[in-house]
Design a protein around this motif. Structure first.
Motif, PDB file in Angstrom:
ATOM      1  N   LEU A   1      30.044  24.607 -23.053  1.00  0.00           N
ATOM      2  CA  LEU A   1      28.843  25.388 -22.752  1.00  0.00           C
ATOM      3  C   LEU A   1      28.186  24.888 -21.469  1.00  0.00           C
ATOM      4  N   ALA A   2      28.208  23.586 -21.260  1.00  0.00           N
ATOM      5  CA  ALA A   2      27.641  23.025 -20.028  1.00  0.00           C
ATOM      6  C   ALA A   2      28.390  23.574 -18.813  1.00  0.00           C
ATOM      7  N   ARG A   3      29.714  23.588 -18.899  1.00  0.00           N
ATOM      8  CA  ARG A   3      30.509  24.128 -17.784  1.00  0.00           C
ATOM      9  C   ARG A   3      30.228  25.611 -17.576  1.00  0.00           C
ATOM     10  N   ALA A   4      30.199  26.379 -18.660  1.00  0.00           N
ATOM     11  CA  ALA A   4      30.019  27.834 -18.562  1.00  0.00           C
ATOM     12  C   ALA A   4      28.632  28.215 -18.061  1.00  0.00           C
ATOM     13  N   SER A   5      27.631  27.409 -18.397  1.00  0.00           N
ATOM     14  CA  SER A   5      26.255  27.767 -18.057  1.00  0.00           C
ATOM     15  C   SER A   5      25.733  27.060 -16.812  1.00  0.00           C
ATOM     16  N   GLY A   6      26.374  25.952 -16.430  1.00  0.00           N
ATOM     17  CA  GLY A   6      25.865  25.176 -15.304  1.00  0.00           C
ATOM     18  C   GLY A   6      24.677  24.301 -15.684  1.00  0.00           C
ATOM     19  N   VAL A   7      24.488  24.094 -16.977  1.00  0.00           N
ATOM     20  CA  VAL A   7      23.384  23.282 -17.494  1.00  0.00           C
ATOM     21  C   VAL A   7      23.962  21.948 -17.946  1.00  0.00           C
ATOM     22  N   SER A   8      23.253  20.861 -17.708  1.00  0.00           N
ATOM     23  CA  SER A   8      23.775  19.545 -18.065  1.00  0.00           C
ATOM     24  C   SER A   8      23.895  19.392 -19.580  1.00  0.00           C
ATOM     25  N   VAL A   9      24.824  18.539 -19.977  1.00  0.00           N
ATOM     26  CA  VAL A   9      25.026  18.254 -21.394  1.00  0.00           C
ATOM     27  C   VAL A   9      23.765  17.650 -21.993  1.00  0.00           C
ATOM     28  N   SER A  10      23.072  16.795 -21.241  1.00  0.00           N
ATOM     29  CA  SER A  10      21.860  16.165 -21.783  1.00  0.00           C
ATOM     30  C   SER A  10      20.774  17.213 -22.051  1.00  0.00           C
ATOM     31  N   THR A  11      20.645  18.198 -21.186  1.00  0.00           N
ATOM     32  CA  THR A  11      19.663  19.258 -21.420  1.00  0.00           C
ATOM     33  C   THR A  11      20.050  20.080 -22.638  1.00  0.00           C
ATOM     34  N   LEU A  12      21.339  20.412 -22.764  1.00  0.00           N
ATOM     35  CA  LEU A  12      21.805  21.154 -23.943  1.00  0.00           C
ATOM     36  C   LEU A  12      21.523  20.366 -25.221  1.00  0.00           C
ATOM     37  N   ARG A  13      21.795  19.074 -25.172  1.00  0.00           N
ATOM     38  CA  ARG A  13      21.578  18.218 -26.349  1.00  0.00           C
ATOM     39  C   ARG A  13      20.112  18.247 -26.764  1.00  0.00           C
TER      40      ARG A  13
END
Length: 140
Positions: free
Chosen positions: A42-54
């Motif tokens: 999801l981080a790759r697909a959205s361009g959002v960092s993993v830490s923000t997703l978490r």
């Protein structure tokens, strides 16, 4: 000793009144589980960092920009404003789309496809012009 001003303390803004970050977390986790997509993908697909997703998945309440929520929604196949609506209106989460007009998700996908098609046609027209110009020149 000279009187020094204390520098301001910069804090991450917390949730505003009426924002339901827990509802965003529930919707996000549910959709990721249904789509079988992990944080890295999801981080790759959205361009959002993993830490923000978490943080969003845990409903931490750290405010993120609307464009971040939009990028995540788009990567998960939702309308761009889906997570923003959940955040500010406490609408049902997950795949329950009772808060959307019928077909809204399809219309959002079609709009994105239309944008991409227009971009491709513009590029193709530029290539055609370049080919036409190069073939109309007399040989050197």
């Amino acid at each position: 000793m000279a009187d020094r001003k204390t520098p301001p303390i910069y804090r991450t803004r917390g949730p505003a009144d009426g924002e339901d970050w827990t509802a965003v977390a529930v919707a996000l986790n549910d959709r990721m589980a249904r789509r079988r997509i992990g944080q890295q993908d999801l981080a790759r697909a959205s361009g959002v960092s993993v830490s923000t997703l978490r943080e969003l998945q845990h409903g931490a309440g750290r405010r993120v920009q609307n464009k971040t929520l939009t990028a995540i929604a788009r990567a998960l196949g939702w309308p761009d404003d889906h997570l923003i609506h959940i955040l500010i209106s406490s609408t049902p989460t997950g795949d329950d789309k009772t808060h959307e007009p019928p077909g809204q998700e399809i219309l959002a996908i079609l709009a994105r496809l239309d944008e991409r098609m227009t971009e491709a046609m513009t590029r193709l027209a530029a290539i055609e012009q370049a080919v036409t110009r190069s073939s109309s020149r007399p040989p050197s």
